[in-house]
Design a protein around this motif. Sequence first.
Motif, PDB file in Angstrom:
ATOM      1  N   GLY A 181       0.794  -1.230   0.000  1.00  0.00           N
ATOM      2  CA  GLY A 181       0.000   0.000   0.000  1.00  0.00           C
ATOM      3  C   GLY A 181       0.821   1.274   0.000  1.00  0.00           C
ATOM      4  O   GLY A 181       0.253   2.367   0.064  1.00  0.00           O
ATOM      5  N   PHE A 182       2.130   1.161  -0.046  1.00  0.00           N
ATOM      6  CA  PHE A 182       2.944   2.371  -0.022  1.00  0.00           C
ATOM      7  C   PHE A 182       2.895   3.051  -1.389  1.00  0.00           C
ATOM      8  O   PHE A 182       3.150   2.419  -2.417  1.00  0.00           O
ATOM      9  CB  PHE A 182       4.391   2.056   0.364  1.00  0.00           C
ATOM     10  N   GLU A 183       2.560   4.336  -1.379  1.00  0.00           N
ATOM     11  CA  GLU A 183       2.405   5.068  -2.644  1.00  0.00           C
ATOM     12  C   GLU A 183       3.732   5.692  -3.048  1.00  0.00           C
ATOM     13  O   GLU A 183       4.012   6.849  -2.738  1.00  0.00           O
ATOM     14  CB  GLU A 183       1.303   6.127  -2.488  1.00  0.00           C
ATOM     15  N   TRP A 184       4.544   4.905  -3.733  1.00  0.00           N
ATOM     16  CA  TRP A 184       5.895   5.342  -4.098  1.00  0.00           C
ATOM     17  C   TRP A 184       5.870   6.576  -4.989  1.00  0.00           C
ATOM     18  O   TRP A 184       6.716   7.457  -4.867  1.00  0.00           O
ATOM     19  CB  TRP A 184       6.647   4.203  -4.814  1.00  0.00           C
ATOM     20  N   GLY A 185       4.884   6.571  -5.912  1.00  0.00           N
ATOM     21  CA  GLY A 185       4.786   7.694  -6.853  1.00  0.00           C
ATOM     22  C   GLY A 185       4.640   9.016  -6.120  1.00  0.00           C
ATOM     23  O   GLY A 185       5.384   9.978  -6.373  1.00  0.00           O
ATOM     24  N   TYR A 186       3.695   9.036  -5.191  1.00  0.00           N
ATOM     25  CA  TYR A 186       3.479  10.262  -4.412  1.00  0.00           C
ATOM     26  C   TYR A 186       4.715  10.590  -3.577  1.00  0.00           C
ATOM     27  O   TYR A 186       5.105  11.751  -3.458  1.00  0.00           O
ATOM     28  CB  TYR A 186       2.267  10.117  -3.490  1.00  0.00           C
ATOM     29  N   TYR A 187       5.323   9.554  -3.009  1.00  0.00           N
ATOM     30  CA  TYR A 187       6.478   9.761  -2.135  1.00  0.00           C
ATOM     31  C   TYR A 187       7.619  10.443  -2.909  1.00  0.00           C
ATOM     32  O   TYR A 187       8.194  11.431  -2.449  1.00  0.00           O
ATOM     33  CB  TYR A 187       6.939   8.418  -1.562  1.00  0.00           C
ATOM     34  N   VAL A 188       7.886   9.909  -4.096  1.00  0.00           N
ATOM     35  CA  VAL A 188       8.952  10.495  -4.920  1.00  0.00           C
ATOM     36  C   VAL A 188       8.584  11.929  -5.298  1.00  0.00           C
ATOM     37  O   VAL A 188       9.434  12.831  -5.287  1.00  0.00           O
ATOM     38  CB  VAL A 188       9.211   9.629  -6.181  1.00  0.00           C
ATOM     39  N   TYR A 189       7.308  12.128  -5.594  1.00  0.00           N
ATOM     40  CA  TYR A 189       6.830  13.481  -5.930  1.00  0.00           C
ATOM     41  C   TYR A 189       7.064  14.440  -4.749  1.00  0.00           C
ATOM     42  O   TYR A 189       7.538  15.561  -4.923  1.00  0.00           O
ATOM     43  CB  TYR A 189       5.344  13.398  -6.314  1.00  0.00           C
ATOM     44  N   TYR A 190       6.758  13.978  -3.515  1.00  0.00           N
ATOM     45  CA  TYR A 190       6.965  14.831  -2.330  1.00  0.00           C
ATOM     46  C   TYR A 190       8.444  15.198  -2.184  1.00  0.00           C
ATOM     47  O   TYR A 190       8.780  16.337  -1.862  1.00  0.00           O
ATOM     48  CB  TYR A 190       6.487  14.141  -1.050  1.00  0.00           C
ATOM     49  N   LEU A 191       9.297  14.202  -2.405  1.00  0.00           N
ATOM     50  CA  LEU A 191      10.739  14.474  -2.277  1.00  0.00           C
ATOM     51  C   LEU A 191      11.188  15.474  -3.342  1.00  0.00           C
ATOM     52  O   LEU A 191      11.998  16.365  -3.072  1.00  0.00           O
ATOM     53  CB  LEU A 191      11.554  13.182  -2.411  1.00  0.00           C
ATOM     54  N   PHE A 192      10.642  15.326  -4.538  1.00  0.00           N
ATOM     55  CA  PHE A 192      10.993  16.244  -5.632  1.00  0.00           C
ATOM     56  C   PHE A 192      10.552  17.676  -5.268  1.00  0.00           C
ATOM     57  O   PHE A 192      11.331  18.621  -5.387  1.00  0.00           O
ATOM     58  CB  PHE A 192      10.335  15.784  -6.937  1.00  0.00           C
ATOM     59  N   VAL A 193       9.300  17.795  -4.804  1.00  0.00           N
ATOM     60  CA  VAL A 193       8.787  19.125  -4.428  1.00  0.00           C
ATOM     61  C   VAL A 193       9.636  19.690  -3.273  1.00  0.00           C
ATOM     62  O   VAL A 193       9.983  20.876  -3.264  1.00  0.00           O
ATOM     63  CB  VAL A 193       7.287  19.059  -4.035  1.00  0.00           C
ATOM     64  N   GLY A 194       9.977  18.810  -2.332  1.00  0.00           N
ATOM     65  CA  GLY A 194      10.811  19.222  -1.191  1.00  0.00           C
ATOM     66  C   GLY A 194      12.156  19.748  -1.660  1.00  0.00           C
ATOM     67  O   GLY A 194      12.635  20.782  -1.177  1.00  0.00           O
ATOM     68  N   ALA A 195      12.765  19.036  -2.621  1.00  0.00           N
ATOM     69  CA  ALA A 195      14.081  19.458  -3.141  1.00  0.00           C
ATOM     70  C   ALA A 195      13.955  20.814  -3.826  1.00  0.00           C
ATOM     71  O   ALA A 195      14.792  21.711  -3.618  1.00  0.00           O
ATOM     72  CB  ALA A 195      14.616  18.420  -4.119  1.00  0.00           C
ATOM     73  N   MET A 196      12.901  20.986  -4.613  1.00  0.00           N
ATOM     74  CA  MET A 196      12.683  22.277  -5.286  1.00  0.00           C
ATOM     75  C   MET A 196      12.490  23.387  -4.244  1.00  0.00           C
ATOM     76  O   MET A 196      13.015  24.490  -4.389  1.00  0.00           O
ATOM     77  CB  MET A 196      11.431  22.207  -6.176  1.00  0.00           C
ATOM     78  N   ALA A 197      11.714  23.040  -3.210  1.00  0.00           N
ATOM     79  CA  ALA A 197      11.444  24.024  -2.150  1.00  0.00           C
ATOM     80  C   ALA A 197      12.738  24.415  -1.437  1.00  0.00           C
ATOM     81  O   ALA A 197      12.923  25.583  -1.074  1.00  0.00           O
ATOM     82  CB  ALA A 197      10.439  23.457  -1.158  1.00  0.00           C
ATOM     83  N   TYR A 198      13.636  23.444  -1.243  1.00  0.00           N
ATOM     84  CA  TYR A 198      14.908  23.740  -0.577  1.00  0.00           C
ATOM     85  C   TYR A 198      15.697  24.787  -1.377  1.00  0.00           C
ATOM     86  O   TYR A 198      16.157  25.794  -0.830  1.00  0.00           O
ATOM     87  CB  TYR A 198      15.742  22.464  -0.401  1.00  0.00           C
ATOM     88  N   PHE A 199      15.816  24.520  -2.687  1.00  0.00           N
ATOM     89  CA  PHE A 199      16.575  25.473  -3.516  1.00  0.00           C
ATOM     90  C   PHE A 199      15.854  26.824  -3.591  1.00  0.00           C
ATOM     91  O   PHE A 199      16.496  27.874  -3.580  1.00  0.00           O
ATOM     92  CB  PHE A 199      16.819  24.898  -4.915  1.00  0.00           C
TER      93      PHE A 199
END
Lengths: 296, 468
Positions: free
Chosen positions: B232-250
């Motif tokens: 049940g782990f939603e990998w797609g969303y998880y990777v998306y969150y990390l991507f958004v997080g990385a963008m937010a960091y920069f």
Amino acid sequence: MLKVENISKKLGNKMVLENCSLNVKDGSVVGLIGPNGAGKSTLLRCICDVYQSDSGSITFNGETIHENEYLKQNILYLSDDPYYMYNATIKEMKEFYQIFYPQFDEEVYRKYLKAFKLDENKNMNNFSKGMKRQSFILMALAISPKLLLLDESFDGLDPMMRLLFKRAINECIETKEMSIIISSHNLRELEDICDHFAILENAHIETSGDIDDTKESIHKIQVAFKEEKQRSDFEELDIMHYTQQGRIITMVIKGDIEENKKKLNDMNPLIMDILPVNLEEIFIYEMERKGVFTNE
Amino acid sequence: MNSTSTNYFKNLLIRKKKLLFLYTLVLFVGFPFVLIVNLDRGLLSIAEGCFVICLGVMAILATVLPIFTFKFSLTKRHVDTYYALPINREHLFKAHFFAPIVGALLPILINFAIGAVILTFDVSLLKIFQMFLFLLLAFLLFVAVYSINTFFVLRCNSVVDACIITAAVTLCCVFVSGAIETFIQSQIVPNNMIQMEQYPEIALKLLTPMNGFFNLGETMIESHTTWNRFTGFEWGYYVYYLFVGAMAYFGAQKTFKKKKGEGAEQLSEDIFTYPLFVNLIMICLMLMLNLARTDLTGAIFIVISLFVLNFIGNGIAHRSMKVSWPMVIRFVILITVINLFNFASKETEFFGINRFVMDYREFDRIEIRNWNYSADPGYEYGVSFVPEEASENEKALMDLVYDLQRITSLDYKNDEFSIFEGDIYISISYYKDIKVYKTVNYYLNEQEASEFQNQMKRCESFLEEIYE
């Protein structure tokens, strides 16, 4: 040497500084004076990189200050209400400043901690306004930067402490060639410590120079004549301020004293006295001349 | 980072040593200690419970820490001191950004390590390793959420604004998801032919990385009996969150480097603060409260209510309760555009979507039922066939469904979609892999029903039951 060249700064819609220039030589103390809202604090903030000027340049020893970590180790800015961490002690603030200023002198710190009779382990939250100021002045003395910017840092200090601070500063200037820019409303205090001054008004540095030279070129003269005179009778003189009570006239005049005395003597005064003029008066008359206010 | 910033980074942590000690102690009591006192019970379930609570703690910390961390760039006093310090903006940002991450996560890691030792009494090493992986995933998610919130905090100019905008960032997903759900529900023909209920959920998940923490908790509990599965782990969303997080960091780093000292304690007028959230929430509310589907009195009430809310939102943003022309014009433009969109959607039958009929050939079996127990005599008709083997009559029957959907869509557009007494009920069930994929319902008047029933009766698989 600090060189401020043609800097301008707009805050919101207001032009706070416009083409301001100022040179501060090593080892000199500049008193930055001006009415409330003149832009004194803004100028200091621009110098220490808290604000970035919209145009112009600020260099210290030929290098730009902006984002220059190494250069900024030689510059310390003490605002009128410096920040200290919640519940911090002087000791903790010392540790904080030691990180950024490697030249922090522990010996000087101990010396003035004792002189100011401060307890380094006491919580600064409980300090009076004056004690907080002493604590930050203590940091400034221990750091001994090449350029110290003080924004109304005398306020809240008792006379004894002011004296102590002045002595300490003089020691720093002599031993470390420290340059200081002090903004204050207390012009009498500045006069004792500053050798230069700059009057900031209406976003411009209106007047600046050596205090002693300025004092020599501005004179307060009290004269009395047999017959009553009008201001228009003294058109030849560069009058900054003029008051008259009957036949007794008090004038503040710019220019060479001997020349001015000669001009007045030619009018055969009954009496003529040269009175001392201080920095506060220079500021007031200068402001009056610019039309900032009338001092009747 | 140079030595100054490294030393400052250490100082930031040391400065909070008492708080960190207390936090570590609370975590110890909350995890290893709880395991110790429950040694005689199922440690895995307890550990999972503690893990879920820990996820909650991380979610809260990722939300509130950016405000405390970057408060120094939001008040004049702090700015005067910090911006004048001999440390460049990038180093100052990094020290302040990473210190709370270490402070928040290191105590969790230490307590997990202690707890893991205790868990070895009852739980396999592989399961503990799986929990460790869950923890690492949670840590990365924490950093992502923390980065996103930091980005928004740095866009603000005061602590109060930072608190309000952080709350808006956390809650705006509810408005957006609710608006999409309400809009779809108001536009779509409610006969189950078109299903779009997944879109509000997708919007909700896309807009709130917090969902990642919920999903991690769920996955943890779902994977109770296994060690090598992330059910049940939603990998797609998880990777998306990390991507958004990385963008937010920069984005946060860039924002901090360009942040003006004079902005402290001023109004927050950056596009990513009030302008974004006030307008976004207004758009959501305008979508929810569709003027085209209410009468004049209702419409006036809605417009006034929305205007008052817009006024309050702008008042908070500008610290001034004044009605200004730009505000009124913006509101008028916004409500006009949104309601034109609503109107266009209604007039085009939800952009043609309402006329959509599923292709029955894609299903394993079709079952059509039509009954009327109140008729005299009561009856129940049924047709059931496999699409691949459908006869011409059964195909013609399914063609009638297109007409039914078109009529229903038109009725819905003209606000004539309602169920009347005497309407005849038809349900069409589409089967896939033995299960019902979807059941579509129609309520027909006598004339429509008669035509449909006649076609049903022509079908080879027609069955009828009569109730006297």
